[in-house]
Design a protein around this motif. Sequence first.
Motif, mmCIF file in Angstrom:
data_model
loop_
_atom_site.group_PDB
_atom_site.id
_atom_site.type_symbol
_atom_site.label_atom_id
_atom_site.label_comp_id
_atom_site.label_asym_id
_atom_site.label_seq_id
_atom_site.Cartn_x
_atom_site.Cartn_y
_atom_site.Cartn_z
ATOM 1 N N ALA A 57 -2.843 8.112 -15.505
ATOM 2 C CA ALA A 57 -3.198 7.396 -16.724
ATOM 3 C C ALA A 57 -4.205 6.304 -16.385
ATOM 4 C CB ALA A 57 -1.944 6.791 -17.354
ATOM 5 N N MET A 58 -5.328 6.294 -17.112
ATOM 6 C CA MET A 58 -6.406 5.374 -16.772
ATOM 7 C C MET A 58 -6.027 3.923 -17.049
ATOM 8 S SD MET A 58 -9.304 5.663 -15.353
ATOM 9 C CE MET A 58 -9.641 7.398 -15.633
ATOM 10 N N ASN A 59 -5.244 3.682 -18.086
ATOM 11 C CA ASN A 59 -4.885 2.305 -18.457
ATOM 12 C C ASN A 59 -3.600 1.868 -17.754
ATOM 13 O OD1 ASN A 59 -3.419 4.202 -19.982
ATOM 14 N ND2 ASN A 59 -2.957 2.687 -21.561
ATOM 15 N N SER A 60 -3.508 2.130 -16.450
ATOM 16 C CA SER A 60 -2.274 1.850 -15.720
ATOM 17 C C SER A 60 -2.494 0.834 -14.608
ATOM 18 C CB SER A 60 -1.689 3.142 -15.128
ATOM 19 O OG SER A 60 -2.597 3.751 -14.231
ATOM 20 N N LEU A 61 -1.426 0.137 -14.282
ATOM 21 C CA LEU A 61 -1.380 -0.803 -13.171
ATOM 22 C C LEU A 61 -0.325 -0.321 -12.182
ATOM 23 C CD1 LEU A 61 -1.408 -4.207 -15.139
ATOM 24 C CD2 LEU A 61 -3.372 -2.991 -14.176
ATOM 25 N N TRP A 62 -0.700 -0.229 -10.917
ATOM 26 C CA TRP A 62 0.211 0.209 -9.860
ATOM 27 C C TRP A 62 0.475 -0.987 -8.953
ATOM 28 C CZ3 TRP A 62 -0.516 5.906 -8.020
ATOM 29 C CH2 TRP A 62 -0.807 6.716 -9.126
ATOM 30 N N ILE A 63 1.711 -1.400 -8.848
ATOM 31 C CA ILE A 63 2.063 -2.619 -8.130
ATOM 32 C C ILE A 63 2.709 -2.255 -6.799
ATOM 33 C CG2 ILE A 63 3.235 -4.836 -8.307
ATOM 34 C CD1 ILE A 63 3.469 -4.287 -11.352
ATOM 35 N N TYR A 64 2.086 -2.718 -5.715
ATOM 36 C CA TYR A 64 2.563 -2.429 -4.363
ATOM 37 C C TYR A 64 3.037 -3.713 -3.696
ATOM 38 C CZ TYR A 64 -0.290 1.818 -4.946
ATOM 39 O OH TYR A 64 -0.848 2.981 -5.410
ATOM 40 N N SER A 65 3.959 -3.566 -2.749
ATOM 41 C CA SER A 65 4.377 -4.698 -1.921
ATOM 42 C C SER A 65 4.291 -4.303 -0.458
ATOM 43 C CB SER A 65 5.805 -5.133 -2.270
ATOM 44 O OG SER A 65 6.736 -4.111 -1.931
ATOM 45 N N ASP A 66 4.079 -5.311 0.391
ATOM 46 C CA ASP A 66 3.989 -5.067 1.840
ATOM 47 C C ASP A 66 4.527 -6.313 2.539
ATOM 48 O OD1 ASP A 66 3.368 -4.042 4.331
ATOM 49 O OD2 ASP A 66 1.386 -3.350 3.757
ATOM 50 N N VAL A 67 3.980 -6.626 3.690
ATOM 51 C CA VAL A 67 4.403 -7.833 4.405
ATOM 52 C C VAL A 67 3.381 -8.932 4.161
ATOM 53 C CG1 VAL A 67 5.632 -6.532 6.169
ATOM 54 C CG2 VAL A 67 3.238 -7.110 6.522
ATOM 55 N N THR A 68 3.841 -10.169 4.262
ATOM 56 C CA THR A 68 2.946 -11.300 4.033
ATOM 57 C C THR A 68 1.951 -11.427 5.183
ATOM 58 O OG1 THR A 68 4.530 -12.799 5.091
ATOM 59 C CG2 THR A 68 4.665 -12.561 2.697
ATOM 60 N N SER A 69 0.752 -11.858 4.841
ATOM 61 C CA SER A 69 -0.288 -12.058 5.859
ATOM 62 C C SER A 69 -0.706 -13.518 5.959
ATOM 63 C CB SER A 69 -1.511 -11.192 5.535
ATOM 64 O OG SER A 69 -2.037 -11.522 4.258
ATOM 65 N N ILE A 70 -0.143 -14.376 5.087
ATOM 66 C CA ILE A 70 -0.455 -15.809 5.100
ATOM 67 C C ILE A 70 0.862 -16.580 5.023
ATOM 68 C CG2 ILE A 70 -1.631 -17.705 3.928
ATOM 69 C CD1 ILE A 70 -3.570 -15.693 2.746
ATOM 70 N N ALA A 71 1.073 -17.537 5.930
ATOM 71 C CA ALA A 71 2.278 -18.367 5.895
ATOM 72 C C ALA A 71 2.271 -19.228 4.636
ATOM 73 C CB ALA A 71 2.338 -19.248 7.139
ATOM 74 N N HIS A 72 3.458 -19.421 4.048
ATOM 75 C CA HIS A 72 3.521 -20.167 2.793
ATOM 76 C C HIS A 72 4.898 -20.799 2.628
ATOM 77 C CE1 HIS A 72 2.336 -21.281 -1.218
ATOM 78 N NE2 HIS A 72 3.339 -20.620 -1.773
ATOM 79 N N ASN A 73 4.906 -22.086 2.240
ATOM 80 C CA ASN A 73 6.147 -22.831 1.990
ATOM 81 C C ASN A 73 7.129 -22.727 3.157
ATOM 82 O OD1 ASN A 73 5.264 -23.689 -0.495
ATOM 83 N ND2 ASN A 73 6.348 -22.089 -1.649
ATOM 84 N N GLY A 74 6.610 -22.853 4.379
ATOM 85 C CA GLY A 74 7.469 -22.842 5.560
ATOM 86 C C GLY A 74 7.901 -21.469 6.023
ATOM 87 N N MET A 75 7.476 -20.414 5.336
ATOM 88 C CA MET A 75 7.858 -19.051 5.723
ATOM 89 C C MET A 75 6.720 -18.419 6.522
ATOM 90 S SD MET A 75 9.824 -17.743 2.282
ATOM 91 C CE MET A 75 8.695 -18.548 1.143
ATOM 92 N N ASN A 76 7.108 -17.706 7.599
ATOM 93 C CA ASN A 76 6.128 -17.162 8.531
ATOM 94 C C ASN A 76 5.427 -15.920 7.978
ATOM 95 O OD1 ASN A 76 6.720 -19.108 10.482
ATOM 96 N ND2 ASN A 76 8.407 -17.886 11.336
ATOM 97 N N VAL A 77 4.345 -15.590 8.664
ATOM 98 C CA VAL A 77 3.633 -14.348 8.384
ATOM 99 C C VAL A 77 4.502 -13.156 8.801
ATOM 100 C CG1 VAL A 77 1.613 -12.965 9.024
ATOM 101 C CG2 VAL A 77 1.372 -15.428 8.687
#
Length: 409
Positions: A57-77
């Motif tokens: 479907a052309m009007n679609s959004l596909w949402i993926y997750s992986d591992v973080t690549s930037i440390a943020h709020n005290g949490m590591n990469v």
Amino acid sequence: MFDLDKWQEIFETIRKNPLRTILTGFSVTWGIFMLVLLLAAGQGLSNGAKFAFGDDAMNSLWIYSDVTSIAHNGMNVGRRIQFEDDDLEFVKERYDAEIDQYTGRYSLWGAQINYAEKYGTHPMRGVHPGHQELEQTKIVTGRYINQMDIDNIRKSALIGKKTLPLFFGEEDPLGKWIRINGVPFQIVGVFQDIENERDEENFYVPITTAQRIFNGGRRIQQIMVTLDETDLQHSLMVQGEMRSDLIQKFGVHPNDERAIFIRNLQEQFQNIQNVLDGIQAFVWLIGIMTIIAGIVGVSNIMVVVVKERTKEIGIRKALGATPRSIVGLIIQESVFITAVAGYIGLVLAVVVVEFIGGNLVGSFFRNPEVDFEIAIYTTVLLVITGALAGLVPARRAAKVQPIEALREE
């Protein structure tokens, strides 16, 4: 009005100088040939892009997750972001007004499938009913996964049309039981993916069943939604807001594209289409420049023709021929040579596209073709270029004075 005398003169001139005429026309033939061939190739690229995206479907959004690549709020990469059922519910509820269809995915890429004495390894996807629209799946027989399958955690399965003969041959699969990693599932439908036969190797099951039986818990590997509106700007707005909400929910850095990524199919297709439009414009530019070179060649030859026939033109004018009739004769000959040479180039290009282009099929190149619109544009272009090629020598011929012409050796 048809003038036989004029045509006899044109053919007589061509007959006296066949090699010169052929070499002159070749430049026009080559220009039209390359223009049409390149336009057909551009159409093949466009068809390939549409084919690649037509599976979904052309009007679609596909949402993926992986591992973080930037440390943020005290949490590591390297922290893994894992979607779960609650995250799908979060997206559904928050964007209920924008979302039309939705699905989560929980997949096994190398599931062991067997029926009777037949075995195979195929991808298995646990999905919601909305997956049918997102993947543009067509049901051949039976039905798709429905909400009752989801709610009751049924062991229902769909098999692809391409895979069907491997397990069932000519046998009707509906109602039959197969095993996926040793667990029995009942076939409830056969599906077809017209745009991408590779997807027909998948087996679809209810996502709740896949999660429970294959140790998925509440995990989801991917979230996919279609939007009510097909406007690109609207989809980009929803995409941005959705990603912002998700990165805030998971405590991800706003610039971390790896941790949470949203693929906007409409945006991707538009970007590719813009590139293809640019290629098409470049093709027209190259083709027209090549044709202009041909026009110059034809024009130069017509200047030579006028020079050779100066005395004849002078006699005509002395006998009462008008400048208009002289101009008409020269332009008519120029248009005739250009049109014939261009038509040969057009025919050759069509032959090449039809007999060779069909075998040049890849993921981003499919069915190059010469459509009727291109043929019309090319025909008009031939007439215009022929007239332009004869215009300068025709005006020169019209200015010939009878007395001066009769003195020409």
